[in-house]
Every structure is written in structure tokens, then in C-alpha cells.
Motif scaffolding. Structure first.
Motif, PDB file in Angstrom:
ATOM      1  N   LEU A 178       7.751 -10.340   9.879  1.00  0.00           N
ATOM      2  CA  LEU A 178       6.443  -9.853   9.437  1.00  0.00           C
ATOM      3  C   LEU A 178       6.553  -9.180   8.075  1.00  0.00           C
ATOM      4  CD1 LEU A 178       4.998  -8.218  12.677  1.00  0.00           C
ATOM      5  CD2 LEU A 178       4.002 -10.134  11.438  1.00  0.00           C
ATOM      6  N   HIS A 179       7.573  -8.370   7.931  1.00  0.00           N
ATOM      7  CA  HIS A 179       7.770  -7.659   6.665  1.00  0.00           C
ATOM      8  C   HIS A 179       7.987  -8.642   5.519  1.00  0.00           C
ATOM      9  CE1 HIS A 179      10.362  -5.190   3.820  1.00  0.00           C
ATOM     10  NE2 HIS A 179       9.203  -4.543   3.841  1.00  0.00           N
ATOM     11  N   THR A 214       3.813  -2.807   4.114  1.00  0.00           N
ATOM     12  CA  THR A 214       4.620  -1.604   4.292  1.00  0.00           C
ATOM     13  C   THR A 214       4.815  -1.395   5.788  1.00  0.00           C
ATOM     14  OG1 THR A 214       3.622  -0.657   2.301  1.00  0.00           O
ATOM     15  CG2 THR A 214       4.759   0.864   3.793  1.00  0.00           C
ATOM     16  N   ILE A 215       6.048  -1.217   6.223  1.00  0.00           N
ATOM     17  CA  ILE A 215       6.318  -1.027   7.651  1.00  0.00           C
ATOM     18  C   ILE A 215       6.999   0.331   7.870  1.00  0.00           C
ATOM     19  CG2 ILE A 215       7.751  -1.797   9.606  1.00  0.00           C
ATOM     20  CD1 ILE A 215       7.049  -4.614   8.955  1.00  0.00           C
ATOM     21  N   GLY A 231       5.231  -1.871   0.276  1.00  0.00           N
ATOM     22  CA  GLY A 231       6.193  -2.891   0.689  1.00  0.00           C
ATOM     23  C   GLY A 231       7.510  -2.375   1.218  1.00  0.00           C
ATOM     24  N   GLU A 232       7.687  -1.074   1.306  1.00  0.00           N
ATOM     25  CA  GLU A 232       8.942  -0.532   1.839  1.00  0.00           C
ATOM     26  C   GLU A 232       9.024  -0.730   3.355  1.00  0.00           C
ATOM     27  OE1 GLU A 232      11.228   2.975  -0.250  1.00  0.00           O
ATOM     28  OE2 GLU A 232       9.193   3.619   0.179  1.00  0.00           O
ATOM     29  N   MET A 254       0.843  -1.201   0.000  1.00  0.00           N
ATOM     30  CA  MET A 254       0.000   0.000   0.000  1.00  0.00           C
ATOM     31  C   MET A 254       0.878   1.250   0.000  1.00  0.00           C
ATOM     32  SD  MET A 254      -2.736   1.253   2.864  1.00  0.00           S
ATOM     33  CE  MET A 254      -4.089   0.207   2.363  1.00  0.00           C
ATOM     34  N   SER A 255       0.693   2.122  -0.971  1.00  0.00           N
ATOM     35  CA  SER A 255       1.497   3.340  -1.071  1.00  0.00           C
ATOM     36  C   SER A 255       0.864   4.465  -0.256  1.00  0.00           C
ATOM     37  CB  SER A 255       1.628   3.767  -2.537  1.00  0.00           C
ATOM     38  OG  SER A 255       0.351   4.069  -3.074  1.00  0.00           O
TER      39      SER A 255
END
Length: 284
Positions: free
Chosen positions: A190-191, A197-198, A33-34, A1-2
Motif C-alpha cells: 500500500l505504501h 503517509t503511513i 510519504g513517510e 500529506m505532512s
């Protein structure tokens, strides 16, 4: 999600003698996803920023766009946003309240209106992801656990809602070194597993260097540095001028280089330093 943050400004107690500008025209884009690390001295605007991303605060001006939805608009359904953006506050174990670990972790998914089978599946998966065996822990009271285990239960409660963005505000605060390493290991897991995204708020440069794809440095309500660890940690003078530092191993590497050792300066983790020093010793 951006996440797109555009010209975000937030002023506490505007118009009063205690007026304080916590965010000053902040613009940041976060890609799906960053793994982002958000760092800065106390009062730099970190906590204010993450509360805006979750919709807990409304800005004085600017926008936050999550999956093409501007969450700062007046009639936006924030409950739907918070299902997608999970926020773990500092010391989240203080929010535990159910009689068993299973019930506590299941509380969020139940509020999503999921079936019992889906809730059970999510609870098991979340417990596994934070390193708590389901059969061994499900019927225990969360208040019987150690501090680090309570922290895992609290994180599992957010993870069980399967958000697309997970924000963690100083998740290792108050833990001993082993508890800190355990929690950080689970967050990285988790990532990798959920591909979420974290955004990790942290004061530890060592933790940031090991985990983050990208670092955002906040100072006086502005994002003054933005880039991968190798880029941000080269800005030693800038970081020190705002009360921060680079990882301790980086200072050691610079000292070794000044003493004549042929070692790269862009080393930010103990593991990197170990590999480079072993290379040099093997050549000798």
C-alpha cells in the motif's frame, strides 16, 4: 500529506482524582510519504496520539496541522479531515457488518458521495491491494473468512476511501505468523503503490525494523527517541529502560561479535544478518 504536531498535551479526566496526563508537550513533524513506526510500552501515549491525528480527541493544548489546516480549531470540519486521514483500529474485523465483502468495502466510498463507477473501481483496487481477488470474494460474507482475511477486508474498507494518511493500530494483533506476514506485506505494498503517509503502531521490533523509514518511541506521554531504525536501535540502554528492546537478531549479532566474529553491530533484520554472515563464511 505532512503532519505537524506542536506542543500537544492531553489530560484525561482533568481536575478529578483520576487525572492522567497522556500526552506531555509532544512536538513531531511527519513528512509526506513517510512510513512511520510508533512504538512504546502500554500506556505510553501511542493510542492517544493517533486519535488526535484523526480528530477523535481534542487536546488540552497544542496544535495539529495537516496540510496547513489546524484541526484543533473549534469550527474545523473534521469529516473532511477524516476523509484524508484513515484510521484502522485494533481488531478492525469486529466492525464488519455488511452481508457481502463488496458491500462492506463500498460503504465508506458511498458516504463520500462518489459515482457507482468510481465506487466499483475503488473497491476492486482496494481488494487487489490487500490480496483478495475481486471475483472470488466479492459476493462472500465477510463472516465466512479466516481472521487474517477479515482483517484484510477491514483494511480494504479504509483503503477504498483513498486517504492520504493511513494509521494502523497494531494491525497484526492476534494473527498467526503467516497472517501477520501477509498483512505486513500488504501494508508495505500500500505504501509503495499509493505513496501515502503511513503511521504503524506496533509492539514488534522485528516488524518495525523491516518496514519503517523512521521510528518514534513514546514513553510517559513524550516522544523520547526519533530517527531511522539504525539510529533508534543503537539506543539499547534507553529502549530497555522503558520496557522495550531491539530486534532479537541484534542481540544475536552482538553475541557473535563478542565471540570474535567480525560483523557490524547495526544489524536489525534477519535478512541483514544472513547477508553479513554469508560474506564472512565466503571469505573464510
Amino acid at each position: 500529506m505532512s503532519i505537524k504536531i506542536e506542543n500537544l498535551t492531553h489530560i484525561y479526566m482533568k481536575g478529578s482524582p483520576f487525572e492522567k496526563k497522556a500526552l506531555d508537550n509532544v512536538t513531531i513533524n511527519i513528512n509526506t510519504g513517510e512510513f512511520i513506526a510508533l512504538i512504546g510500552h502500554t500506556g505510553s501515549g501511542k493510542s492517544t496520539l493517533i486519535q488526535h491525528i484523526n480528530g477523535l480527541l481534542k487536546p488540552n493544548s497544542g496544535k495539529i496541522i495537516i496540510e496547513d489546516v489546524d484541526i484543533t480549531e473549534k469550527k474545523i470540519n473534521l469529516s473532511s479531515i477524516r476523509k484524508k486521514v484513515g484510521l484502522v483500529f485494533q481488531y478492525p474485523e469486529y466492525q464488519l457488518f455488511e452481508e457481502t465483502i463488496e458491500k462492506d468495502i463500498a460503504f465508506g466510498p458511498k458516504n463520500l458521495g462518489l459515482s457507482d463507477d468510481e465506487i466499483n473501481k475503488r473497491v476492486k483496487r482496494a481488494m487487489n491491494m490487500v490480496g483478495l481477488d475481486y471475483e472470488s470474494y466479492k459476493d462472500k460474507s465477510p463472516f465466512e473468512l479466516s481472521g487474517g482475511q477479515k482483517r484484510r477486508v477491514a483494511i480494504a474498507g479504509v483503503v477504498a476511501m483513498e486517504p492520504k494518511v493511513l494509521i494502523l493500530d497494531e494491525p497484526t494483533a492476534g494473527l498467526d505468523p503467516k497472517g501477520r506476514d501477509d498483512i505486513l506485506g500488504q501494508i508495505k505494498k500500500l505504501h509503495n503503490e499509493y505513496k501515502m503517509t503511513i503511521i504503524l503502531v506496533s509492539h514488534s521490533m522485528e516488524d518495525v525494523a523491516k518496514l519503517a523509514d523512521r521510528i518514534l518511541v513514546m514513553h510517559k506521554g513524550q516522544c523520547i527517541l526519533d530517527g531511522p531504525p539504525a539510529k533508534v536501535f543503537r539506543e539499547i540502554d534507553t529502549l530497555e529502560s522503558v520496557g522495550l528492546a531491539v530486534p532479537q537478531v541484534t542481540y544475536l549479532v552482538r553475541r557473535l561479535k563478542n565471540l570474535g566474529m567480525s560483523i557490524p553491530e547495526d544489524i536489525f533484520t534477519v535478512e541483514q544478518a544472513k547477508l553479513e554472515i554469508l560474506k564472512i563464511l565466503n571469505k573464510g
